[in-house]
Design a protein around this motif. Structure first.
Motif, PDB file in Angstrom:
ATOM      1  N   GLY A  34       0.806  -1.217   0.000  1.00  0.00           N
ATOM      2  CA  GLY A  34       0.000   0.000   0.000  1.00  0.00           C
ATOM      3  C   GLY A  34       0.834   1.260   0.000  1.00  0.00           C
ATOM      4  O   GLY A  34       0.404   2.315  -0.484  1.00  0.00           O
ATOM      5  N   LYS A  35       2.050   1.166   0.513  1.00  0.00           N
ATOM      6  CA  LYS A  35       2.964   2.308   0.555  1.00  0.00           C
ATOM      7  C   LYS A  35       3.897   2.350  -0.650  1.00  0.00           C
ATOM      8  O   LYS A  35       4.628   3.318  -0.835  1.00  0.00           O
ATOM      9  CB  LYS A  35       3.791   2.280   1.836  1.00  0.00           C
ATOM     10  N   GLY A  36       3.919   1.262  -1.441  1.00  0.00           N
ATOM     11  CA  GLY A  36       4.753   1.252  -2.638  1.00  0.00           C
ATOM     12  C   GLY A  36       6.125   0.643  -2.441  1.00  0.00           C
ATOM     13  O   GLY A  36       7.018   0.859  -3.278  1.00  0.00           O
ATOM     14  N   ASP A  37       6.323  -0.148  -1.370  1.00  0.00           N
ATOM     15  CA  ASP A  37       7.632  -0.764  -1.153  1.00  0.00           C
ATOM     16  C   ASP A  37       8.052  -1.651  -2.322  1.00  0.00           C
ATOM     17  O   ASP A  37       9.253  -1.851  -2.553  1.00  0.00           O
ATOM     18  CB  ASP A  37       7.614  -1.622   0.116  1.00  0.00           C
ATOM     19  N   GLN A  38       7.072  -2.181  -3.060  1.00  0.00           N
ATOM     20  CA  GLN A  38       7.382  -3.089  -4.162  1.00  0.00           C
ATOM     21  C   GLN A  38       8.042  -2.390  -5.344  1.00  0.00           C
ATOM     22  O   GLN A  38       8.520  -3.050  -6.274  1.00  0.00           O
ATOM     23  CB  GLN A  38       6.116  -3.818  -4.623  1.00  0.00           C
ATOM     24  N   PHE A  39       8.082  -1.048  -5.317  1.00  0.00           N
ATOM     25  CA  PHE A  39       8.714  -0.297  -6.400  1.00  0.00           C
ATOM     26  C   PHE A  39      10.106   0.219  -6.016  1.00  0.00           C
ATOM     27  O   PHE A  39      10.740   0.922  -6.807  1.00  0.00           O
ATOM     28  CB  PHE A  39       7.819   0.871  -6.819  1.00  0.00           C
ATOM     29  N   GLU A  40      10.557  -0.138  -4.824  1.00  0.00           N
ATOM     30  CA  GLU A  40      11.880   0.309  -4.399  1.00  0.00           C
ATOM     31  C   GLU A  40      12.967  -0.404  -5.207  1.00  0.00           C
ATOM     32  O   GLU A  40      12.847  -1.597  -5.507  1.00  0.00           O
ATOM     33  CB  GLU A  40      12.078   0.029  -2.913  1.00  0.00           C
ATOM     34  N   PRO A  41      14.037   0.318  -5.581  1.00  0.00           N
ATOM     35  CA  PRO A  41      15.080  -0.276  -6.431  1.00  0.00           C
ATOM     36  C   PRO A  41      15.674  -1.567  -5.878  1.00  0.00           C
ATOM     37  O   PRO A  41      15.922  -2.511  -6.641  1.00  0.00           O
ATOM     38  CB  PRO A  41      16.130   0.835  -6.513  1.00  0.00           C
ATOM     39  N   ASP A  42      15.900  -1.646  -4.570  1.00  0.00           N
ATOM     40  CA  ASP A  42      16.487  -2.859  -4.008  1.00  0.00           C
ATOM     41  C   ASP A  42      15.555  -4.055  -4.162  1.00  0.00           C
ATOM     42  O   ASP A  42      16.016  -5.184  -4.408  1.00  0.00           O
ATOM     43  CB  ASP A  42      16.829  -2.652  -2.525  1.00  0.00           C
ATOM     44  N   PHE A  43      14.234  -3.812  -4.033  1.00  0.00           N
ATOM     45  CA  PHE A  43      13.294  -4.912  -4.204  1.00  0.00           C
ATOM     46  C   PHE A  43      13.212  -5.332  -5.670  1.00  0.00           C
ATOM     47  O   PHE A  43      13.105  -6.517  -5.982  1.00  0.00           O
ATOM     48  CB  PHE A  43      11.907  -4.521  -3.689  1.00  0.00           C
ATOM     49  N   LEU A  44      13.282  -4.364  -6.584  1.00  0.00           N
ATOM     50  CA  LEU A  44      13.195  -4.682  -8.013  1.00  0.00           C
ATOM     51  C   LEU A  44      14.363  -5.540  -8.480  1.00  0.00           C
ATOM     52  O   LEU A  44      14.247  -6.257  -9.477  1.00  0.00           O
ATOM     53  CB  LEU A  44      13.117  -3.402  -8.832  1.00  0.00           C
ATOM     54  N   LYS A  45      15.490  -5.485  -7.780  1.00  0.00           N
ATOM     55  CA  LYS A  45      16.599  -6.360  -8.123  1.00  0.00           C
ATOM     56  C   LYS A  45      16.251  -7.820  -7.870  1.00  0.00           C
ATOM     57  O   LYS A  45      16.790  -8.722  -8.523  1.00  0.00           O
ATOM     58  CB  LYS A  45      17.828  -5.971  -7.306  1.00  0.00           C
ATOM     59  N   ILE A  46      15.357  -8.053  -6.928  1.00  0.00           N
ATOM     60  CA  ILE A  46      14.925  -9.409  -6.592  1.00  0.00           C
ATOM     61  C   ILE A  46      13.685  -9.796  -7.392  1.00  0.00           C
ATOM     62  O   ILE A  46      13.563 -10.921  -7.874  1.00  0.00           O
ATOM     63  CB  ILE A  46      14.617  -9.510  -5.085  1.00  0.00           C
ATOM     64  N   ALA A  47      12.759  -8.850  -7.530  1.00  0.00           N
ATOM     65  CA  ALA A  47      11.453  -9.118  -8.146  1.00  0.00           C
ATOM     66  C   ALA A  47      11.182  -8.065  -9.221  1.00  0.00           C
ATOM     67  O   ALA A  47      10.521  -7.067  -8.954  1.00  0.00           O
ATOM     68  CB  ALA A  47      10.357  -9.113  -7.089  1.00  0.00           C
ATOM     69  N   PRO A  48      11.685  -8.252 -10.438  1.00  0.00           N
ATOM     70  CA  PRO A  48      11.562  -7.224 -11.474  1.00  0.00           C
ATOM     71  C   PRO A  48      10.132  -6.929 -11.912  1.00  0.00           C
ATOM     72  O   PRO A  48       9.895  -5.905 -12.558  1.00  0.00           O
ATOM     73  CB  PRO A  48      12.390  -7.787 -12.641  1.00  0.00           C
ATOM     74  N   ASN A  49       9.185  -7.796 -11.550  1.00  0.00           N
ATOM     75  CA  ASN A  49       7.776  -7.546 -11.872  1.00  0.00           C
ATOM     76  C   ASN A  49       7.097  -6.683 -10.814  1.00  0.00           C
ATOM     77  O   ASN A  49       5.891  -6.503 -10.824  1.00  0.00           O
ATOM     78  CB  ASN A  49       7.022  -8.873 -12.028  1.00  0.00           C
ATOM     79  N   ASN A  50       7.862  -6.138  -9.901  1.00  0.00           N
ATOM     80  CA  ASN A  50       7.386  -5.337  -8.761  1.00  0.00           C
ATOM     81  C   ASN A  50       6.134  -5.902  -8.086  1.00  0.00           C
ATOM     82  O   ASN A  50       5.199  -5.181  -7.788  1.00  0.00           O
ATOM     83  CB  ASN A  50       7.217  -3.842  -9.094  1.00  0.00           C
ATOM     84  N   ARG A  51       6.212  -7.190  -7.832  1.00  0.00           N
ATOM     85  CA  ARG A  51       5.154  -7.866  -7.081  1.00  0.00           C
ATOM     86  C   ARG A  51       5.809  -8.770  -6.040  1.00  0.00           C
ATOM     87  O   ARG A  51       6.828  -9.385  -6.290  1.00  0.00           O
ATOM     88  CB  ARG A  51       4.262  -8.725  -7.996  1.00  0.00           C
ATOM     89  N   MET A  52       5.197  -8.811  -4.863  1.00  0.00           N
ATOM     90  CA  MET A  52       5.658  -9.797  -3.897  1.00  0.00           C
ATOM     91  C   MET A  52       4.690 -10.979  -3.946  1.00  0.00           C
ATOM     92  O   MET A  52       3.601 -10.832  -4.521  1.00  0.00           O
ATOM     93  CB  MET A  52       5.773  -9.166  -2.503  1.00  0.00           C
ATOM     94  N   PRO A  53       5.081 -12.153  -3.440  1.00  0.00           N
ATOM     95  CA  PRO A  53       6.279 -12.444  -2.657  1.00  0.00           C
ATOM     96  C   PRO A  53       7.495 -12.698  -3.538  1.00  0.00           C
ATOM     97  O   PRO A  53       7.390 -12.949  -4.740  1.00  0.00           O
ATOM     98  CB  PRO A  53       5.887 -13.718  -1.912  1.00  0.00           C
ATOM     99  N   ALA A  54       8.634 -12.632  -2.884  1.00  0.00           N
ATOM    100  CA  ALA A  54       9.900 -13.042  -3.476  1.00  0.00           C
ATOM    101  C   ALA A  54      10.747 -13.602  -2.345  1.00  0.00           C
ATOM    102  O   ALA A  54      10.510 -13.297  -1.173  1.00  0.00           O
ATOM    103  CB  ALA A  54      10.596 -11.864  -4.141  1.00  0.00           C
ATOM    104  N   ILE A  55      11.691 -14.441  -2.700  1.00  0.00           N
ATOM    105  CA  ILE A  55      12.587 -14.976  -1.674  1.00  0.00           C
ATOM    106  C   ILE A  55      14.031 -14.833  -2.123  1.00  0.00           C
ATOM    107  O   ILE A  55      14.322 -14.740  -3.325  1.00  0.00           O
ATOM    108  CB  ILE A  55      12.304 -16.460  -1.332  1.00  0.00           C
ATOM    109  N   VAL A  56      14.909 -14.823  -1.144  1.00  0.00           N
ATOM    110  CA  VAL A  56      16.344 -14.997  -1.380  1.00  0.00           C
ATOM    111  C   VAL A  56      16.795 -16.138  -0.482  1.00  0.00           C
ATOM    112  O   VAL A  56      16.680 -16.054   0.748  1.00  0.00           O
ATOM    113  CB  VAL A  56      17.146 -13.718  -1.063  1.00  0.00           C
ATOM    114  N   ASP A  57      17.250 -17.217  -1.113  1.00  0.00           N
ATOM    115  CA  ASP A  57      17.736 -18.374  -0.369  1.00  0.00           C
ATOM    116  C   ASP A  57      19.247 -18.228  -0.214  1.00  0.00           C
ATOM    117  O   ASP A  57      19.995 -18.304  -1.195  1.00  0.00           O
ATOM    118  CB  ASP A  57      17.398 -19.663  -1.115  1.00  0.00           C
ATOM    119  N   HIS A  58      19.680 -18.019   1.011  1.00  0.00           N
ATOM    120  CA  HIS A  58      21.103 -17.821   1.282  1.00  0.00           C
ATOM    121  C   HIS A  58      21.857 -19.139   1.463  1.00  0.00           C
ATOM    122  O   HIS A  58      23.089 -19.123   1.613  1.00  0.00           O
ATOM    123  CB  HIS A  58      21.274 -16.956   2.536  1.00  0.00           C
TER     124      HIS A  58
END
Length: 230
Positions: A34-58
């Protein structure tokens, strides 16, 4: 450790359902859509479709660098392969599970999402659109109900197909009478009572304790974006 970039929506719940069932070590990274976190550049590196969910498996199984995955269906397939659970034990069971997972990704989720949009969020009531998507929701409930005849779960045993579909079944919000679909009703109740489901939804409620009516600004963020981000 898995970083789960998440907000408590149906697609977000899919992944916490799996993670809680398997006990994989994970931490939630809230993505306030609702605040637009999905459009933040760091998130777009993980999820280029600007939609969650996304994961990073370390800690991927190949021992290499962390793996980032977006799209809830792809995440479920990855996690099923990683753990050897809920994805089928042989080619026949995997094929059956995968086709019902694709049914959810290509039909149940998108169509019910349009139902939500036109019945709850659209700035004006469009009778044709409402009727179209409520009817299609009804048809899809019928497909699922017939599939569950004589089965505890969609493919027999509990699987990622069930985890993908369960969060989208919200009959009252979707203009459906759950009593018209007794197999869906039984199936939904069984999943709701699973300890992992209870814990997954509890964690979601911690992230977003109560859903207040969506503001016009939030609607603009969620529904008004173009390729240029405006």
């Amino acid at each position: 450790m898995i970083d789960l970039h998440y907000w408590p929506t149906p697609n977000g719940h899919k992944i916490t359902l799996f993670l809680e069932e398997t006990g994989l070590d994970y931490r939630i990274v809230p993505v306030n859509i609702g605040k637009g976190d999905q459009f933040e550049p760091d998130f777009l590196k993980i999820a280029p479709n600007n939609r969650m969910p996304a994961i990073v498996d370390h800690a991927p199984t190949d021992g290499g660098a962390p793996i980032a995955i977006f799209e809830s269906g792809a995440i479920l397939l990855y996690l099923a392969e990683k753990t050897g659970r809920f994805g089928g034990a042989d080619v026949r069971s995997r094929t059956e599970i995968n086709q019902w997972l694709m049914w959810q990704m290509g039909g149940l989720g998108p169509m019910l999402g349009q139902n939500h949009h036109f019945t709850r969020y659209a700035p004006e009531q469009v009778p044709y659109a409402i009727d179209r998507y409520v009817r299609e929701t009804n048809r899809l409930y019928g497909v699922l109900d017939r599939r569950l005849e004589g089965r505890d779960f969609i493919t027999g045993d509990y699987s990622i197909a069930d985890m993908a579909s369960y969060p989208w079944i919200l009959p009252e919000a979707q203009g459906q009478n759950i009593d018209d679909f007794p197999n869906v009703k039984r199936w939904h109740a069984a999943i709701k009572d699973r300890p992992a489901t209870i814990e997954a939804y509890r964690k979601g409620a911690e992230i977003q304790p109560a859903q207040s009516p969506m503001t016009e600004e939030q609607k603009k963020v969620l529904f008004g974006q173009t390729a240029k981000g405006d």
